[in-house]
Each structure stands twice: as C-alpha cells, then as structure tokens.
Design a protein around this motif. Structure first.
Motif, PDB file in Angstrom:
ATOM      1  N   MET A 217     -38.004  -9.753  37.863  1.00  0.00           N
ATOM      2  CA  MET A 217     -38.579 -10.723  37.109  1.00  0.00           C
ATOM      3  C   MET A 217     -38.991 -11.809  37.285  1.00  0.00           C
ATOM      4  SD  MET A 217     -37.168 -11.127  33.105  1.00  0.00           S
ATOM      5  CE  MET A 217     -37.453 -11.504  32.515  1.00  0.00           C
TER       6      MET A 217
ATOM      7  N   SER B 239     -42.238 -11.020  28.095  1.00  0.00           N
ATOM      8  CA  SER B 239     -41.299 -10.485  27.783  1.00  0.00           C
ATOM      9  C   SER B 239     -41.375  -8.471  28.130  1.00  0.00           C
ATOM     10  CB  SER B 239     -41.364 -10.620  26.684  1.00  0.00           C
ATOM     11  OG  SER B 239     -40.432 -11.794  26.491  1.00  0.00           O
TER      12      SER B 239
ATOM     13  N   MET C 107     -41.696  -7.326  31.207  1.00  0.00           N
ATOM     14  CA  MET C 107     -40.017  -6.302  31.209  1.00  0.00           C
ATOM     15  C   MET C 107     -39.805  -5.250  30.597  1.00  0.00           C
ATOM     16  SD  MET C 107     -37.935  -7.849  32.810  1.00  0.00           S
ATOM     17  CE  MET C 107     -36.300  -5.736  32.779  1.00  0.00           C
TER      18      MET C 107
ATOM     19  N   SER D  83     -32.751  -9.742  31.618  1.00  0.00           N
ATOM     20  CA  SER D  83     -33.401 -10.524  31.411  1.00  0.00           C
ATOM     21  C   SER D  83     -33.630 -11.178  29.980  1.00  0.00           C
ATOM     22  CB  SER D  83     -34.800  -9.023  31.636  1.00  0.00           C
ATOM     23  OG  SER D  83     -34.095  -8.773  30.061  1.00  0.00           O
TER      24      SER D  83
ATOM     25  N   THR E  45     -35.001 -19.987  35.163  1.00  0.00           N
ATOM     26  CA  THR E  45     -35.229 -18.862  35.607  1.00  0.00           C
ATOM     27  C   THR E  45     -34.963 -18.403  37.077  1.00  0.00           C
ATOM     28  OG1 THR E  45     -37.096 -18.222  36.218  1.00  0.00           O
ATOM     29  CG2 THR E  45     -37.306 -18.535  33.703  1.00  0.00           C
TER      30      THR E  45
END
Length: 142
Positions: free
Chosen positions: A1, A23, A26, A70, A94
């Motif tokens: 990710m 999103s 993922m 995530s 992240t």
C-alpha cells in the motif's frame, strides 16, 4: 500500500482523489487475497481440502491483518484531505508507519523464535529497511 501511495501521490494532485484511489486499490488487493486464499484452501485434496464456506472464513480471517494494517495510513491521508496536515507530511507519515509496523512485526517474529533482545532489534531494523527498499523498488519499477 505504501508504494501505491507514493506512486499515486506523484500523479494525483488532489488529496481526496489520492485517498479514494488508495482506498479502492487496497480493497481490490484485499479482495484478491481473500479470493486466492479461498481457492487455495477449498481446492486442496485429502486432508488439506476444506468446504468452500470454511475456506472463505479462513481466508477472511487470514486477510484481516491486511485491512487492519491499512487503517493508520488511510487515517494519515484523511488528515491531509481534512487540512489537518499538509499532503506531503501525510504521505511521509504513511511511509514512517510502514517502517514502524514492519520493525514491530520483525521484532515480534524474532522474539517468538527465541532470539536475544539485541538480535531482535537488529532483525527489526533490517526488516524495516528491506520493506522500505521494496517500496522504493516498486516506485522505480512503476
């Protein structure tokens, strides 16, 4: 990710679009993982073969960590969308989270294997660095 976040972050200038793309990406990766694990467990022979419902349940449980992992990156990206932090620090956050999560996983894995604390720490650092190197490689390849 994390590689997806960096790659898409280069091409997508609107933070909300980045969050949406990451999103959805993922969810697609998660769905593919669940599907592959279901097929692998339901398609076995003899003792390794599970009924489809059991295989799906096993796959969902095994894939739960992928979704849980995530959450923090997506929250960081949403903070960027909300204007709480700038987009670049959100994306960097992240990557820092990914390194931390990998280090923690490496440490716990080595603790379970019975290694001494100094070896666990070295293993955690190496795990995090290899993970970040793979993210960098993914960015370069894409």
């Amino acid at each position: 990710m994390t590689g997806l976040i960096v790659i898409e972050g280069v091409y997508i200038t609107k933070p909300a679009e980045l969050v949406r793309t990451v999103s959805l990406g993922m969810l697609v990766v998660w769905a593919a993982h669940v599907f592959a694990a279901t097929v692998a467990h339901a398609g076995g022979t003899g003792a390794s073969r599970e009924p489809l419902r059991a295989a799906l349940g096993h796959a969902l449980l095994a894939s739960l960590g992928l979704l849980i992992a995530s959450v923090v990156p997506l929250v960081l990206l949403w903070l960027g969308v909300a204007g709480v932090v700038d987009a670049i620090p959100a994306v960097i956050g992240t990557q820092v989270w990914a390194a931390f999560a990998l280090a923690a996983l490496g440490y716990v894995s080595l603790a379970r294997a019975g290694l001494s604390p100094p070896r666990r720490l070295w293993g955690a650092v190496i795990t995090a660095l290899v993970g970040l190197a793979l993210v960098a490689l993914k960015v370069v390849v894409h």
